[in-house]
Design an enzyme around this catalytic site. Sequence first.
Site, PDB file in Angstrom:
ATOM      1  N   THR A 234       6.960  -3.153   5.201  1.00 38.29           N
ATOM      2  CA  THR A 234       6.901  -1.860   4.506  1.00 38.29           C
ATOM      3  C   THR A 234       8.233  -1.567   3.801  1.00 38.29           C
ATOM      4  OG1 THR A 234       7.556  -0.701   6.543  1.00 38.29           O
ATOM      5  CG2 THR A 234       5.207  -0.793   6.065  1.00 38.29           C
ATOM      6  N   ARG A 236      10.574  -3.999   1.112  1.00 36.19           N
ATOM      7  CA  ARG A 236      10.467  -4.455  -0.274  1.00 36.19           C
ATOM      8  C   ARG A 236       9.812  -5.836  -0.260  1.00 36.19           C
ATOM      9  NH1 ARG A 236      11.192  -0.024  -1.350  1.00 36.19           N
ATOM     10  NH2 ARG A 236      12.758   0.987  -2.667  1.00 36.19           N
ATOM     11  N   GLU A 265       5.391  -5.903  -7.842  1.00 36.02           N
ATOM     12  CA  GLU A 265       4.654  -4.645  -7.999  1.00 36.02           C
ATOM     13  C   GLU A 265       4.713  -4.135  -9.432  1.00 36.02           C
ATOM     14  OE1 GLU A 265       5.764  -1.508  -5.163  1.00 36.02           O
ATOM     15  OE2 GLU A 265       5.866  -3.093  -3.675  1.00 36.02           O
ATOM     16  N   HIS A 283       2.050   0.598  -1.709  1.00 35.24           N
ATOM     17  CA  HIS A 283       3.398   1.169  -1.516  1.00 35.24           C
ATOM     18  C   HIS A 283       3.321   2.655  -1.132  1.00 35.24           C
ATOM     19  CE1 HIS A 283       7.854   0.433  -2.715  1.00 35.24           C
ATOM     20  NE2 HIS A 283       7.778   1.309  -1.723  1.00 35.24           N
ATOM     21  N   GLY A 285       4.478   3.937   1.918  1.00 36.77           N
ATOM     22  CA  GLY A 285       5.355   4.251   3.057  1.00 36.77           C
ATOM     23  C   GLY A 285       5.772   5.707   3.158  1.00 36.77           C
TER      24      GLY A 285
HETATM   25  C1  GLV Z   1      10.414   3.555  -1.078  1.00 39.83           C
HETATM   26  O1  GLV Z   1      10.029   2.418  -1.096  1.00 39.83           O
HETATM   27  C2  GLV Z   1      11.774   3.939  -0.914  1.00 39.83           C
HETATM   28  O2  GLV Z   1      12.673   3.088  -0.982  1.00 39.83           O
HETATM   29  O3  GLV Z   1      12.015   5.142  -0.729  1.00 39.83           O
END
Ligand code: GLV
Length: 317
Positions: A234, A236, A265, A283, A285
């Site tokens: 979760t 990169r 992405e 993506h 998260g």
């Molecule tokens: C999301 O991926 C962030 O880095 O905040």
Amino acid sequence: MKVFITRELPEIAFRLLKENKISFGYYKKDQPIPRKLLLEKIKNCEALISLLTEKIDKKVIDQMPGCKIIANYAVGYNNIDINYAKKKNIIVTNTPDVLTESTADLTMALVLACARRLSEGEKLLKTKKFKGWKPKLLLGMELKNKTFGILGAGRIGSAVARRAKSFGTNIIYVDSNRNQKLEKETAAKKVSLNNLLENSDILSVHLPLNSQTHHYLNHNRLNQLKRNSILINTTRGEIIDEKALIRLLENNRIMAVGLDVFENEPNINSELLKFQNVLVLPHLGSATKEARDGMAELAVKNVINVLKNKPALTPVF
Ligand code: GLV
Ligand code: GLV
């Protein structure tokens, strides 16, 4: 216009800027701003609020001679050339803490979904293939007493470990620093990378992306993973060599993979999508109302402070 924001943000961002009488503009379409337009819009700005979808490289930075701060609306800041920003005396900030709990929740959602094969189960039902309860239908993995590996025991890794602990797992972790708070809270043990890869039943990746962590999980390291383990990412996508991961899946060396992030992405390698034991999310998260409001507030507060010659709240260097 003092502040340029590359996308519409939660209302709180605009409210705070207005309350502080700071002029701002933003790109109004809900998609990444075309680079040419970005380069045009930022010319006179004193602050830029950017998203992870924009590459803030030398060219962008050179376009803003009066810029004092780049406030990234994300905890990760691999999209920004921070060394160049530093050289130009521009402060760079990110949004840590406010998204930690949401990202850890999503990580556990992926862990549980992979361990209990939720996406396969749902597909079975929705394609009308469920013919009734069976002793061996979609058997998964119970978490209790399993070894839960954390690669990168920072804020999010630690929040995931606390959750995993409550499911009865044994926590091991790899980090450049010893995390005594985490050890105290969860009886986590710091181990070598080899130990982590070879013994984790579930391995969750929480390293930040930088030049040292690009393809950190390469072919060799992925092949050290315990057979029938679960891999979760979760952070990169670039941390994992996706081509090597696809080979691992083809060789049936892994029980399941849960991915919220990808190497290119939003273009996802279609090879990855054909495996039924790969669970993918777009993506998400930090995608909660709470986290996104917190990120907007923190990004803007960093900007307000710097424009008022006060220290930034969450500088990255
Ligand atoms: C999301 O991926 C962030 O880095 O905040
Ligand atoms: C399962 O549904 C059970 O009752 O054991």
